[in-house]
Design a protein around this motif. Structure first.
Motif, PDB file in Angstrom:
ATOM      1  N   ARG A  28       6.135 -24.582 -57.707  1.00 34.92           N
ATOM      2  CA  ARG A  28       4.694 -24.805 -57.595  1.00 34.92           C
ATOM      3  C   ARG A  28       4.190 -25.700 -58.724  1.00 34.92           C
ATOM      4  O   ARG A  28       3.363 -26.584 -58.519  1.00 34.92           O
ATOM      5  CB  ARG A  28       3.963 -23.456 -57.630  1.00 34.92           C
ATOM      6  N   LEU A  29       4.696 -25.468 -59.933  1.00 36.67           N
ATOM      7  CA  LEU A  29       4.209 -26.223 -61.084  1.00 36.67           C
ATOM      8  C   LEU A  29       4.648 -27.680 -61.055  1.00 36.67           C
ATOM      9  O   LEU A  29       3.843 -28.583 -61.289  1.00 36.67           O
ATOM     10  CB  LEU A  29       4.678 -25.554 -62.379  1.00 36.67           C
ATOM     11  N   VAL A  30       5.928 -27.935 -60.782  1.00 32.75           N
ATOM     12  CA  VAL A  30       6.421 -29.318 -60.877  1.00 32.75           C
ATOM     13  C   VAL A  30       5.880 -30.210 -59.768  1.00 32.75           C
ATOM     14  O   VAL A  30       5.990 -31.432 -59.851  1.00 32.75           O
ATOM     15  CB  VAL A  30       7.969 -29.386 -60.882  1.00 32.75           C
ATOM     16  N   VAL A  31       5.295 -29.626 -58.731  1.00 28.09           N
ATOM     17  CA  VAL A  31       4.695 -30.463 -57.686  1.00 28.09           C
ATOM     18  C   VAL A  31       3.181 -30.553 -57.822  1.00 28.09           C
ATOM     19  O   VAL A  31       2.565 -31.473 -57.280  1.00 28.09           O
ATOM     20  CB  VAL A  31       5.049 -29.958 -56.261  1.00 28.09           C
ATOM     21  N   GLY A  32       2.567 -29.605 -58.573  1.00 30.41           N
ATOM     22  CA  GLY A  32       1.107 -29.520 -58.561  1.00 30.41           C
ATOM     23  C   GLY A  32       0.384 -30.059 -59.766  1.00 30.41           C
ATOM     24  O   GLY A  32      -0.787 -30.432 -59.664  1.00 30.41           O
TER      25      GLY A  32
END
Length: 851
Positions: free
Chosen positions: A583-587
């Motif tokens: 979730r973090l590395v795409v958002g």
């Protein structure tokens, strides 16, 4: 008779197991559920969510558990739903077509050993970067369809689940895994019983390990598990926790991984051409392989070592000596003394194979790996150089830059880490078959043809998804801590997808320097609370339970995040795992990394970010040293200004603040009439076009084959041919050289024209060395070695091999003509070494004699 208010006895219960039964039309789906191919196939993951979103979430994204738990009525509903069954059949058909593709038989076969594998969040056999890297590697081996298998452990508790107390203190909870509900299978014998491996330890102790199998696409990952009743409580705990317990439990684990891992492959009849130890934990694989050759093929120890070494590779992921495993001789003797006898060598000789200096110090698994593997590598260009310096004491006759230790820069499995929205976009832009060309820079340059709005819309959609998730997580965690409802609302409402969002998520070790951002809180306050250009930071990560410094960093970040001025501006997301990482590395908009140089061996979280158009702000260390491109992210210099680390930290913090204030924040908020910055989108395009193709796992796997596997397999085949004829010849030659090495006599050394006042630039000098090589006169060479001196260290280290100009019996004359081009202060010397064209490199037989 009196009537009592209640008259009953205790309930009488009997255990009964109700096994799930699938409608016949869903049998194919059951096969897919137990193959982790679904974890990186977008359509498969969408299908599981559609079948039961609540069950998908409650099982931790575990299809195998979903099908176990799902009611028969619901399964029948799915089977009777034509629209759903079309999607089911489409996924099953795609999977079957994937599995049916023929293997690439042109590449050597590989057995891969590692302590951890990060494949999917529901299979808790990983802790951090090493495991995620290994999991990605196995997935790419499947996609590339090579002959590959992997060996590891099935941990009962795995790594811990993280929760934070009200004061930010980390609490570690080890939750037992229910093996029956994991996407794994028992490996069974011909009678249908699970295979139990017998692993002989010391003093006749037998440790029993069940063998499990994880289907990772086309690749099998075999896992060992000791947690069952045939073992004592003392031995059941070997596979309880990843990196848990004391040094004795650690050696028991590494014994089981290396020695037990090879016995596992033997039990299953699996022979591979190359054996790859991913970190030193698996180094003892070579000991078992040598013992097998001695027992089964009648080889001597030296002959077996030649065969095993030629087909073994060691990858180091650690940039400092303290990060390697060293065992006291007493403890190591307890577990390994019987192995010296198996190998036919003295105990002291076995110990010395794991020591930098014979007769001194503890046994190092890494040194043993270096001495039993033909090739070794670091995990980035910079880490390769660091590793050569770190390992130089193993080969004291050579300078670090002369060592054979190479590198393969880590990559990431693109289908796993690229968001489904991006993969759909790439498919439309590059073509349906783009994954097979994912390392093509020419293909990725087509990103410049894409509309800015399209790229921004994807980034905006992914950011919204992240914020929906974080708001829910923040609210839930604050409720669990019984926080004031008004405080919960304040924290949630302060989170804004319109703010520039910077992510920092990784293992919380002190060298990662998560504290840098908080060096000047007043300045940080002004940055995050600018009403026209707001900024927010999202942190996540676990500290090892024994790392007080790392836990202190987490506590400090949580403390700051609860200050009124930083509420909702600094956020810590609990229990960092693969799902949170995705979730973090795409958002986020920016991925920040601030390690102390050069302690980041590679790092891959930033590589995952670039697959999704997220820009990096990082120290030039690890992979970013190679990956940074101007206009595609930001870099803190790799040059150290201060030797005092506190002053260096202060300078780096100042640099980060200034970059944010003067470059990054203004660029992000330089928005057009459509509400986004075209200059920011251009940076995203640069990132995707210029960085992404070079840091995929496809590129990494190809590099391992090109640089190591293929040449090792070819040499190993030559050594094993004709009943190991060449291996026996090399072993005999080494024994002869070793026996006669000290008898070599230097007769004369002449350097005409070299006076006490030195040499003159622009002049050529001829050096002549006459040596009586005695019994090994045909097996020696001499180098002229020159190094620039200064600062108490050697610089510009160069060596030149001298030519043989005359042979008279055992007396050999060597000569070299050396032109001096540059003035300066130098040192020079002569180095004699054993020479044989069949050696892969000098470190394979690192005898030297300086004069």
């Amino acid at each position: 008779m009196k009537v009592q208010v209640c008259n009953t006895n205790a309930p009488a219960w009997r255990d009964i197991t109700v096994k799930s039964k699938l409608p016949e039309s869903l049998n194919g789906l059951s096969v897919v559920a137990r193959n982790l191919w679904w974890s990186w196939d977008t359509n498969a993951r969408k299908l599981w969510r559609e079948l039961d979103i609540d069950l998908w979430r409650s099982t931790g994204h575990n299809p195998a558990a979903m099908l176990e738990i799902m009611s028969y009525d619901r399964l029948q509903e799915i089977a009777d739903n034509a629209e759903l069954m079309k999607k089911v059949n489409d996924v099953v058909t795609r999977f079957e077509a994937y599995m049916a593709e023929p293997k690439d038989s042109s590449r050597p076969s590989v057995a891969y050993f590692c302590m951890e594998y990060g494949l999917t969040a529901c299979l808790k056999i990983y802790s951090g970067g090493l495991g995620i890297l290994a999991g990605d590697y196995v997935k790419e081996a499947s996609d590339s369809n090579v002959d590959f298998c992997a060996v590891g452990f099935l941990y009962r508790y795995g790594y811990f689940t993280q929760t934070l107390a009200a004061d930010g203190s980390q609490e570690a909870d080890y939750e037992a895994q229910n093996f029956d509900q994991l996407p794994i299978e028992q490996v069974k014998d011909k009678d249908g019983n699970q295979i139990v491996l017998e692993v002989p330890y010391h003093d006749g102790l037998m440790v029993y390990a069940r063998i499990w199998q994880v289907n990772v696409g086309r690749v099998k990952l075999y896992l060992l598990d000791t947690d069952f009743d045939r073992n004592s409580e003392y031995d059941r705990s070997i596979t309880h926790r990843l990196y848990g317990g004391d040094w004795e439990n650690r050696i028991k684990q590494e014994y089981l991984l290396g020695i037990g891992g090879v016995l596992l492959l033997n039990r299953l009849g699996i022979k591979k051409q190359v054996y790859h130890a991913n970190e030193g934990h698996a180094a003892l694989m070579s000991a078992q392989r040598m013992a097998d050759l001695i027992e089964q093929e009648g080889l001597t120890f030296q002959q077996a070592l030649e065969v095993v070494r030629s087909s073994s590779l060691y990858t180091c992921h650690t940039p400092v000596p303290a990060g390697h495993d060293y065992f006291e001789e007493g403890l190591f003797y307890k577990y390994m003394s019987h192995f010296a006898g198996k190998l036919g060598i003295e105990w002291a000789d076995f110990m010395n194979m794991g020591r930098e200096t014979p007769g001194e110090g503890k046994f190092s698994m890494s040194v043993f790996a270096l001495n039993t593997c033909q090739e070794a590598n670091g995990v980035s260009w910079l880490h390769g150089a660091v590793s050569r310096n770190m390992f130089q004491p193993v080969w004291k006759g050579y300078a670090p830059e002369e060592l054979h230790v190479g590198y393969v820069t880590n990559g990431v499995h693109h289908p796993t880490w690229a968001a489904s929205e991006w993969k759909a976009f790439y498919t439309k832009l590059f073509g349906a078959d783009y994954l097979n060309s994912q390392t093509s820079e020419a293909m990725w340059k087509k990103i410049y043809d894409a509309k800015d709005e399209e790229i921004w819309d994807i980034r905006k959609a992914l950011k919204k998804k992240l914020f929906d998730y974080i708001k829910e997580e923040v609210a839930n965690n604050l409720r669990k801590k019984q926080e004031n409802p008004a405080k919960i609302l304040q924290a949630v409402n302060a989170l804004s997808p319109d703010a520039l969002t910077i992510g920092f998520a990784r293992r919380f070790a002190t060298y990662k320097r998560a504290h840098l951002l908080f060096t000047d809180l007043d300045r940080l306050d002004k940055i995050v609370n600018n009403p026209q250009r707001p900024v927010q930071f999202i942190f996540a990560g676990k500290a090892h339970p024994a790392d007080g410094g790392g836990q202190g960093l987490i506590r400090r970040i949580v403390e700051i995040s609860r200050m009124p001025q930083f509420m909702g501006k600094i956020v810590f997301v609990e229990n960092y795992d693969m799902d949170v990482a995705k979730r973090l590395v795409v958002g986020v908009d920016i991925w920040m990394n601030t390690p102390t140089r050069p302690l980041e061996a590679s790092g891959t979280s930033g590589e995952k970010a670039v697959q999704n158009g997220v820009l990096n702000l990082s120290v030039l260390d690890g992979w970013w040293y190679e990956g940074y491109r101007e206009g595609a992210g930001w870099a803190l210099t790799d040059k150290r200004t201060f030797q005092n680390q506190a002053l260096q930290d202060q300078l780096d913090a100042e640099t980060i603040y200034t970059m944010l204030e003067t470059e990054i924040v203004p660029l992000y908020f330089d928005k057009n009439e459509k509400g986004f910055s075209t200059r920011w989108v251009h940076c995203i395009k640069n990132c995707l076009a210029q960085i992404t193709p070079n840091f995929t796992m496809r590129r990494q796997l190809d590099d391992y084959y090109d640089r190591f596997y293929c040449k090792e397999a070819a040499r190993a085949k030559r050594l094993a041919a004709n009943n190991y004829e060449l291996a026996k010849q090399i072993a005999a030659w080494k024994e002869k050289v070793a026996a006669n090495w000290d008898s070599i006599e230097i007769k004369s050394v002449e350097m005409p024209g070299v006076s006490e006042t030195g040499m003159t630039a622009g002049t050529s000098y001829t050096g002549t060395v006459v040596v009586d090589g005695k019994e090994i006169a045909d097996s020696i060479g001499i180098d002229l070695v020159i190094t620039k001196s200064g600062d108490g260290a050697h610089h510009d280290y160069r060596s030149f091999e001298m030519e043989v100009t005359k042979r008279e019996g055992s007396v050999v004359t060597f000569q070299i003509n050396y032109p001096v081009k540059n003035a300066g202060s130098y040192k020079f010397g002569f180095r004699l070494f054993p020479k044989n064209e069949e050696l892969p490199h000098r470190m394979d037989f690192a005898y030297t004699k300086w004069f």
